[in-house]
Design a protein around this motif. Structure first.
Motif, mmCIF file in Angstrom:
data_model
loop_
_atom_site.group_PDB
_atom_site.id
_atom_site.type_symbol
_atom_site.label_atom_id
_atom_site.label_comp_id
_atom_site.label_asym_id
_atom_site.label_seq_id
_atom_site.Cartn_x
_atom_site.Cartn_y
_atom_site.Cartn_z
ATOM 1 N N MET A 1 13.550 -24.818 -0.598
ATOM 2 C CA MET A 1 12.379 -24.252 -1.049
ATOM 3 C C MET A 1 12.585 -22.792 -1.267
ATOM 4 O O MET A 1 12.153 -22.500 -2.283
ATOM 5 N N ALA A 2 13.501 -22.244 -0.560
ATOM 6 C CA ALA A 2 13.587 -20.891 -0.687
ATOM 7 C C ALA A 2 14.283 -20.614 -2.221
ATOM 8 O O ALA A 2 14.273 -19.711 -2.576
ATOM 9 N N ARG A 3 15.429 -21.392 -2.089
ATOM 10 C CA ARG A 3 16.075 -21.467 -3.536
ATOM 11 C C ARG A 3 15.188 -21.757 -4.792
ATOM 12 O O ARG A 3 15.238 -20.867 -5.789
ATOM 13 N N GLY A 6 13.245 -18.394 -5.004
ATOM 14 C CA GLY A 6 14.066 -17.251 -5.395
ATOM 15 C C GLY A 6 14.002 -16.199 -4.181
ATOM 16 O O GLY A 6 13.862 -14.862 -4.379
ATOM 17 N N CYS A 7 14.001 -16.759 -3.155
ATOM 18 C CA CYS A 7 13.897 -15.791 -1.994
ATOM 19 C C CYS A 7 14.520 -16.292 -0.658
ATOM 20 O O CYS A 7 14.906 -17.694 -0.822
ATOM 21 N N ARG A 15 5.850 -15.659 2.587
ATOM 22 C CA ARG A 15 4.689 -15.822 1.226
ATOM 23 C C ARG A 15 3.819 -16.732 1.876
ATOM 24 O O ARG A 15 2.444 -16.718 1.692
ATOM 25 N N VAL A 16 3.985 -17.919 2.644
ATOM 26 C CA VAL A 16 2.780 -18.624 3.193
ATOM 27 C C VAL A 16 2.135 -17.961 4.071
ATOM 28 O O VAL A 16 0.640 -18.400 3.669
ATOM 29 N N CYS A 46 10.587 -21.913 -13.761
ATOM 30 C CA CYS A 46 11.939 -22.613 -14.088
ATOM 31 C C CYS A 46 12.105 -22.839 -15.348
ATOM 32 O O CYS A 46 13.176 -23.100 -15.840
ATOM 33 N N LEU A 47 11.086 -22.670 -16.341
ATOM 34 C CA LEU A 47 11.295 -23.012 -17.842
ATOM 35 C C LEU A 47 11.478 -21.616 -18.536
ATOM 36 O O LEU A 47 11.411 -21.617 -19.626
ATOM 37 N N HIS A 48 11.489 -20.441 -17.860
ATOM 38 C CA HIS A 48 11.943 -19.342 -18.440
ATOM 39 C C HIS A 48 13.506 -19.368 -19.218
ATOM 40 O O HIS A 48 14.074 -19.920 -18.465
#
Length: 65
Positions: A1-3, A6-7, A15-16, A46-48
């Motif tokens: 999830m971290a990947r 991006g953290c 964040r949660v 992700c679509l960037h």
């Protein structure tokens, strides 16, 4: 999830706790995420055009599930 987010793993918990990650819930102690709520949140990132292949493949896995 971290990947995906991006953290670091510690950053995911932060964040949660701040309410910045949709779809998070706990089953006892472990932290889980609902893909149906998380996908719309991470899909634009992700679509960037600069997104790496890992993110594009992950989006396809979420969509096929």
């Amino acid at each position: 999830m971290a990947r995906l987010l991006g953290c670091s793993p510690k950053g995911v918990y932060a964040r949660v706790s701040r309410g910045q990650s949709p779809g998070a819930f706990r089953v006892g102690r472990p932290l889980r995420f609902r893909g149906s709520e998380l996908l719309p949140f991470i899909a634009p990132q992700c679509l960037h055009p600069r997104a790496r292949g890992f993110h594009a493949r992950t989006i396809e896995l979420f969509r096929s599930a």
